[in-house]
Design an enzyme around this catalytic site. Structure first.
Site, PDB file in Angstrom:
ATOM      1  N   ARG A  86       0.851  -1.203   0.000  1.00 52.62           N
ATOM      2  CA  ARG A  86       0.000   0.000   0.000  1.00 52.62           C
ATOM      3  C   ARG A  86       0.885   1.250   0.000  1.00 52.62           C
ATOM      4  O   ARG A  86       1.805   1.368   0.805  1.00 52.62           O
ATOM      5  CB  ARG A  86      -0.886  -0.018   1.239  1.00 52.62           C
ATOM      6  N   ARG A 155      -1.745   6.748   9.763  1.00 54.18           N
ATOM      7  CA  ARG A 155      -1.796   6.262   8.371  1.00 54.18           C
ATOM      8  C   ARG A 155      -1.850   7.430   7.387  1.00 54.18           C
ATOM      9  O   ARG A 155      -1.882   8.589   7.780  1.00 54.18           O
ATOM     10  CB  ARG A 155      -3.069   5.411   8.200  1.00 54.18           C
ATOM     11  N   LYS A 218      -3.779   1.459  14.852  1.00 56.41           N
ATOM     12  CA  LYS A 218      -3.799   2.397  13.715  1.00 56.41           C
ATOM     13  C   LYS A 218      -4.465   3.712  14.113  1.00 56.41           C
ATOM     14  O   LYS A 218      -5.336   3.743  14.990  1.00 56.41           O
ATOM     15  CB  LYS A 218      -4.514   1.763  12.532  1.00 56.41           C
ATOM     16  N   LYS A 220      -6.091   7.311  12.171  1.00 57.19           N
ATOM     17  CA  LYS A 220      -6.443   7.833  10.846  1.00 57.19           C
ATOM     18  C   LYS A 220      -6.827   9.309  10.906  1.00 57.19           C
ATOM     19  O   LYS A 220      -7.605   9.708  11.755  1.00 57.19           O
ATOM     20  CB  LYS A 220      -7.581   6.996  10.274  1.00 57.19           C
ATOM     21  N   CYS A 434     -15.416  -2.913  -0.303  1.00 59.43           N
ATOM     22  CA  CYS A 434     -14.018  -3.179   0.066  1.00 59.43           C
ATOM     23  C   CYS A 434     -13.476  -4.296  -0.821  1.00 59.43           C
ATOM     24  O   CYS A 434     -14.208  -4.923  -1.578  1.00 59.43           O
ATOM     25  CB  CYS A 434     -13.930  -3.575   1.538  1.00 59.43           C
ATOM     26  N   CYS A 440      -8.221 -10.629   0.836  1.00 63.71           N
ATOM     27  CA  CYS A 440      -8.278 -10.219   2.240  1.00 63.71           C
ATOM     28  C   CYS A 440      -8.422 -11.431   3.158  1.00 63.71           C
ATOM     29  O   CYS A 440      -9.398 -12.179   3.042  1.00 63.71           O
ATOM     30  CB  CYS A 440      -9.433  -9.254   2.473  1.00 63.71           C
ATOM     31  N   CYS A 479     -16.595  -8.150   5.726  1.00 58.79           N
ATOM     32  CA  CYS A 479     -16.617  -8.545   7.142  1.00 58.79           C
ATOM     33  C   CYS A 479     -16.964  -7.307   7.951  1.00 58.79           C
ATOM     34  O   CYS A 479     -17.032  -6.204   7.413  1.00 58.79           O
ATOM     35  CB  CYS A 479     -15.257  -9.138   7.549  1.00 58.79           C
ATOM     36  N   CYS A 483     -14.170  -1.657   6.079  1.00 61.63           N
ATOM     37  CA  CYS A 483     -13.219  -0.882   5.279  1.00 61.63           C
ATOM     38  C   CYS A 483     -13.908   0.004   4.244  1.00 61.63           C
ATOM     39  O   CYS A 483     -13.293   0.926   3.718  1.00 61.63           O
ATOM     40  CB  CYS A 483     -12.228  -1.819   4.594  1.00 61.63           C
TER      41      CYS A 483
HETATM   42 FE1  SRM Z   1      -9.233  -1.820   6.166  1.00 57.15          FE
HETATM   43  C1  SRM Z   1      -7.915  -4.446   7.828  1.00 57.15           C
HETATM   44  C2  SRM Z   1      -8.392  -3.178   3.237  1.00 57.15           C
HETATM   45  C3  SRM Z   1      -9.869   1.123   4.685  1.00 57.15           C
HETATM   46  C4  SRM Z   1     -10.996  -0.844   8.928  1.00 57.15           C
HETATM   47  N1  SRM Z   1      -8.259  -3.503   5.648  1.00 57.15           N
HETATM   48  C5  SRM Z   1      -7.742  -4.438   6.475  1.00 57.15           C
HETATM   49  C6  SRM Z   1      -6.890  -5.439   5.704  1.00 57.15           C
HETATM   50  C7  SRM Z   1      -5.483  -4.940   5.695  1.00 57.15           C
HETATM   51  C8  SRM Z   1      -6.982  -6.893   6.191  1.00 57.15           C
HETATM   52  C9  SRM Z   1      -5.921  -7.354   7.160  1.00 57.15           C
HETATM   53  O1  SRM Z   1      -5.818  -6.791   8.277  1.00 57.15           O
HETATM   54  O2  SRM Z   1      -5.205  -8.285   6.823  1.00 57.15           O
HETATM   55  C10 SRM Z   1      -7.552  -5.325   4.308  1.00 57.15           C
HETATM   56  C11 SRM Z   1      -6.688  -5.692   3.118  1.00 57.15           C
HETATM   57  C12 SRM Z   1      -7.547  -6.277   2.026  1.00 57.15           C
HETATM   58  C13 SRM Z   1      -6.855  -6.415   0.727  1.00 57.15           C
HETATM   59  O3  SRM Z   1      -6.750  -7.551   0.231  1.00 57.15           O
HETATM   60  O4  SRM Z   1      -6.431  -5.417   0.166  1.00 57.15           O
HETATM   61  C14 SRM Z   1      -8.079  -3.913   4.367  1.00 57.15           C
HETATM   62  N2  SRM Z   1      -9.040  -1.130   4.325  1.00 57.15           N
HETATM   63  C15 SRM Z   1      -8.776  -1.876   3.222  1.00 57.15           C
HETATM   64  C16 SRM Z   1      -8.979  -1.090   1.955  1.00 57.15           C
HETATM   65  C17 SRM Z   1      -8.028  -1.455   0.844  1.00 57.15           C
HETATM   66  C18 SRM Z   1     -10.438  -1.259   1.512  1.00 57.15           C
HETATM   67  C19 SRM Z   1     -10.760  -0.775   0.127  1.00 57.15           C
HETATM   68  O5  SRM Z   1     -11.413  -1.543  -0.547  1.00 57.15           O
HETATM   69  O6  SRM Z   1     -10.404   0.326  -0.247  1.00 57.15           O
HETATM   70  C20 SRM Z   1      -8.822   0.329   2.517  1.00 57.15           C
HETATM   71  C21 SRM Z   1      -7.395   0.794   2.504  1.00 57.15           C
HETATM   72  C22 SRM Z   1      -7.279   2.166   3.055  1.00 57.15           C
HETATM   73  C23 SRM Z   1      -5.923   2.770   2.914  1.00 57.15           C
HETATM   74  O7  SRM Z   1      -5.587   3.150   1.806  1.00 57.15           O
HETATM   75  O8  SRM Z   1      -5.237   2.906   3.935  1.00 57.15           O
HETATM   76  C24 SRM Z   1      -9.272   0.129   3.959  1.00 57.15           C
HETATM   77  N3  SRM Z   1     -10.170  -0.120   6.738  1.00 57.15           N
HETATM   78  C25 SRM Z   1     -10.430   0.944   5.928  1.00 57.15           C
HETATM   79  C26 SRM Z   1     -11.372   1.820   6.550  1.00 57.15           C
HETATM   80  C27 SRM Z   1     -11.925   3.097   5.938  1.00 57.15           C
HETATM   81  C28 SRM Z   1     -11.126   4.301   6.329  1.00 57.15           C
HETATM   82  O9  SRM Z   1     -10.087   4.204   6.992  1.00 57.15           O
HETATM   83  O10 SRM Z   1     -11.535   5.398   5.960  1.00 57.15           O
HETATM   84  C29 SRM Z   1     -11.716   1.248   7.766  1.00 57.15           C
HETATM   85  C30 SRM Z   1     -12.781   1.773   8.752  1.00 57.15           C
HETATM   86  C31 SRM Z   1     -12.338   2.941   9.526  1.00 57.15           C
HETATM   87  C32 SRM Z   1     -11.639   2.520  10.781  1.00 57.15           C
HETATM   88  O11 SRM Z   1     -10.454   2.234  10.723  1.00 57.15           O
HETATM   89  O12 SRM Z   1     -12.291   2.428  11.818  1.00 57.15           O
HETATM   90  C33 SRM Z   1     -10.948   0.028   7.879  1.00 57.15           C
HETATM   91  N4  SRM Z   1      -9.384  -2.503   8.067  1.00 57.15           N
HETATM   92  C34 SRM Z   1     -10.219  -1.994   9.027  1.00 57.15           C
HETATM   93  C35 SRM Z   1     -10.151  -2.839  10.188  1.00 57.15           C
HETATM   94  C36 SRM Z   1     -10.936  -2.627  11.509  1.00 57.15           C
HETATM   95  C37 SRM Z   1     -10.212  -1.718  12.420  1.00 57.15           C
HETATM   96  C38 SRM Z   1     -10.851  -1.636  13.773  1.00 57.15           C
HETATM   97  O13 SRM Z   1     -10.721  -0.610  14.420  1.00 57.15           O
HETATM   98  O14 SRM Z   1     -11.446  -2.599  14.229  1.00 57.15           O
HETATM   99  C39 SRM Z   1      -9.260  -3.881   9.876  1.00 57.15           C
HETATM  100  C40 SRM Z   1      -8.843  -5.043  10.782  1.00 57.15           C
HETATM  101  C41 SRM Z   1      -7.790  -4.670  11.744  1.00 57.15           C
HETATM  102  O15 SRM Z   1      -7.214  -3.589  11.696  1.00 57.15           O
HETATM  103  O16 SRM Z   1      -7.534  -5.499  12.615  1.00 57.15           O
HETATM  104  C42 SRM Z   1      -8.812  -3.650   8.534  1.00 57.15           C
HETATM  105 FE1  SF4 Z   2     -11.176  -7.316   4.408  1.00 52.94          FE
HETATM  106 FE2  SF4 Z   2     -13.162  -6.948   6.087  1.00 52.94          FE
HETATM  107 FE3  SF4 Z   2     -11.707  -4.875   5.284  1.00 52.94          FE
HETATM  108 FE4  SF4 Z   2     -13.331  -6.004   3.609  1.00 52.94          FE
HETATM  109  S1  SF4 Z   2     -13.948  -4.994   5.499  1.00 52.94           S
HETATM  110  S2  SF4 Z   2     -11.189  -5.482   3.167  1.00 52.94           S
HETATM  111  S3  SF4 Z   2     -13.261  -8.123   4.190  1.00 52.94           S
HETATM  112  S4  SF4 Z   2     -10.985  -6.542   6.513  1.00 52.94           S
END
Ligand code: SRM
Ligand code: SF4
Length: 562
Positions: A86, A155, A218, A220, A434, A440, A479, A483
């Site tokens: 990323r 981030r 993390k 943000k 997402c 993922c 899930c 995201c």
């Molecule tokens: Fe996310 C984890 C993809 C934005 C909340 N996110 C992941 C992971 C890295 C899975 C992992 O931990 O192994 C995913 C990778 C999937 C893949 O194959 O690419 C993933 N997140 C994404 C992306 C690529 C979704 C998308 O389709 O665009 C976004 C990348 C953002 C970036 O450029 O940095 C992405 N993730 C978000 C957002 C939206 C935002 O930040 O505006 C959220 C919700 C906001 C928040 O953080 O509360 C988000 N991602 C999570 C979470 C839950 C965090 C939590 O507080 O519980 C996880 C799981 C974790 O961190 O344990 C996670």
């Molecule tokens: Fe993966 Fe869940 Fe984030 Fe979708 S919402 S990219 S399934 S961690």
């Protein structure tokens, strides 16, 4: 003797009470761990558990192809391991030269596809271990890196992608870059591992803001320029809402404590909207960010990772306490919040003339997946485009700053590559999914590969009710982690199991209200049945100008049966 980690004059946490991720970070030699060693190990396509965790701070995740996971297991083979990389891209700003490099690297190492994310950046998937270094070095050639694109740190900083005032846009984009540079961890380990720089005395590793264990989780940050709320400021740990006057940006209303992630059946985890805590003049931006991040660094829960986000720190310690502590560290109180209005969290599409007489083109890219004709068309455009690009928080792209003379050429290329399609429903234009399967590791159900088909089926219902042009936000996550920021959408689906989703309804149209669970663990047939009824009720009974989410809030009390 009790080992302690000093983080401020008055806070210490005993090391032995910390969660395993904390001790891993502490013992990682400032995020070096054994990454270099693991990269050389040709017996496996992957890295160790510890290196996988540490590599997140370097913007890299180990993944496996889940479509063939079972087959590989049956054949007693290692999972098909590859890496997601990323990029850190403050404000989603990118030059044509950078686009072409990203495109080149994706062709060479990333399965000929690029993913635009919900935080305005690029992700490569499918990178094999030995190609990580060339990818990161290639990014370095065009002044891009992946530092802290993941990990327990601040981030990538987001910023409104397409505001109407170009001067405010320029200023806020610059400030987002400045803040991103300010909070980027001092990571010599990154330079050594990926660029092959010599190691120097370890004393230079000292991380002034984060300390040896970085943040508990993390963190943000986003800037928003009203009336647009494309960054979903209420979902960010830290948000800056621009307040402007005749001479540009004067300061910011500050929001803290937003977050989406939750775990099903775990009531101690929940999405939370940020609180607006007051106003700061723009000169105090960096010190405010330092104060806020350091409060989370010092008070965040380092024993229970599931409760480590800033939103929980605020709820556990109390907003008044956290705000007072931030003010103490800033050395001044917040000023009273200035008036602001947010009206939409979507993007605009097609051509728009800017206040400088240039043209921006908003391109809808379904779920941010750039491949096939998007890949070839955008490559050709990048070869001639003289302005820049903005990646949007809704996974779309804006081609920025096209002169009137160059517009016909870009128009022709858009048409030639089928990128000028205009017939999308307003629902589709406001949809986000997402990544989910197959990369993922946390996905329980499809998202990116399924939402477009589901939207086609919902469009039939919209057509029946004359709602095709009615903007309604729909977001799908594979899930509950959220995201796609689903919990602020008017319609949201979060994966529970293959083909099964929780349906949430009633989010605010500009991201100002969380939605609520309406039906649990349901499949497509039931999703369409519920939406069919609600959309026809909406078309018939809505008040003038009433949004779908508001209508749901006003008229529906009870959840639906599964
Ligand atoms: Fe996310 C984890 C993809 C934005 C909340 N996110 C992941 C992971 C890295 C899975 C992992 O931990 O192994 C995913 C990778 C999937 C893949 O194959 O690419 C993933 N997140 C994404 C992306 C690529 C979704 C998308 O389709 O665009 C976004 C990348 C953002 C970036 O450029 O940095 C992405 N993730 C978000 C957002 C939206 C935002 O930040 O505006 C959220 C919700 C906001 C928040 O953080 O509360 C988000 N991602 C999570 C979470 C839950 C965090 C939590 O507080 O519980 C996880 C799981 C974790 O961190 O344990 C996670
Ligand atoms: Fe993966 Fe869940 Fe984030 Fe979708 S919402 S990219 S399934 S961690």
């Amino acid at each position: 003797m009790t080992t302690t980690i000093d983080r401020s004059a008055d806070i210490t946490q005993p090391l032995e009470k910390l969660g395993p991720d904390e001790t891993l970070k502490f013992n990682s030699d400032y995020l070096r761990g054994k990454i270099s060693y693991d990269l050389l190990d040709r017996i496996t396509g992957g890295v160790t558990f510890e290196s996988n965790k540490l590599m997140k701070f370097h913007g890299i995740y180990q993944q496996d192809d889940r479509d063939i996971r079972d087959e590989r297991r049956r054949q007693k083979l290692e999972p098909a391991l590859t890496f997601m990389v990323r990029v850190r891209l403050p404000g989603g700003v990118c030059t044509p030269e950078q686009w072409l490099k990203i495109d080149e690297l994706a062709q060479a190492h990333g399965g000929n596809t690029i993913r635009l994310t919900t935080r305005q950046t690029f992700q490569f998937h499918w990178i094999v271990k030995e190609d990580i270094k060339p990818t990161i070095q290639g990014l370095h050639d065009v002044l891009l890196d992946t530092i802290a694109a993941c990990g327990d740190d601040a981030r990538g900083v987001m910023a409104t992608a397409d505001p109407l005032n170009s001067e405010v846009d320029r200023e806020v984009a610059e400030l987002s870059k400045q803040l991103s540079d300010h909070v980027i961890p001092n990571m010599r380990a990154y330079h050594e591992i990926w660029y092959g720089k010599e190691r120097v005395a370890t004393s230079e590793d000292e991380e002034p803001l984060y300390g040896p264990t970085y943040l508990p989780r993390k963190f943000k940050i986003a800037f928003v320029i009203p009336p647009f709320n494309d960054v979903d400021v209420y979902t960010q740990d830290l948000g800056f809402i621009a307040v402007t006057g005749p001479s540009g940006v004067e300061g910011f209303n500050v929001t803290i404590g937003g977050g989406m992630g939750r775990t099903d059946n775990e009531p101690t985890t929940y999405p939370r909207l940020a609180d607006v805590v007051g106003y700061i003049p723009k000169e105090r931006l960096l010190e405010a960010a330092d104060a806020i991040i350091s409060v989370q660094r010092d008070y965040g829960n380092r024993a229970v990772r599931a409760r480590a986000r800033f939103k929980y720190t605020i709820d556990d310690k109390g907003l008044d306490f956290i705000k007072a502590e931030i003010e103490r560290r800033m050395g001044a109180p917040f000023e009273p919040t200035r008036q602001f209005e947010l009206t939409t969290n979507g993007d605009s599409f097609g051509w728009r003339e800017t206040d400088r007489g240039l043209f921006n083109f908003g391109l809808f890219i379904p779920n941010g997946r750039v491949s096939d004709h998007f890949m070839t068309g955008l490559r050709e455009i990048a070869k001639v485009h003289k302005g820049h690009y903005r990646l949007t928080p809704n996974q779309n792209l804006i081609i920025v700053g096209v002169s009137p003379e160059d517009k016909p050429q870009i128009e022709a290329l858009l048409a030639q590559h089928g990128l000028d399609e205009k017939q999308f429903s307003a629902l589709r234009l406001n949809s986000i999914a997402c990544v989910a399967l197959p990369t993922c590791p946390l996905a329980m159900a499809e998202a990116e590969r399924y939402l477009p088909d589901l939207v086609t089926k919902i469009e039939a219902l919209l057509d029946q009710n004359g709602l095709r042009d009615e903007p309604i936000t729909i977001r799908m996550s594979g899930c509950p982690n959220g995201c796609s920021r689903p919990y602020v959408a008017e319609i949201a689906l979060t994966g529970r199991a293959p083909g099964k989703y929780n349906l949430y309804l009633g989010g605010g149209f500009h991201g100002e209200r969380l939605n609520r669970l309406h039906a649990e663990n349901i499949g497509e047939e039931r999703i369409l049945e519920i939406l069919s009824q609600l959309l026809s009720d909406y078309a018939r009974d809505r008040l003038p100008g009433e949004r779908f989410g508001d209508f749901f809030e006003r008229t529906v009390d009870q959840p639906a049966a599964a």
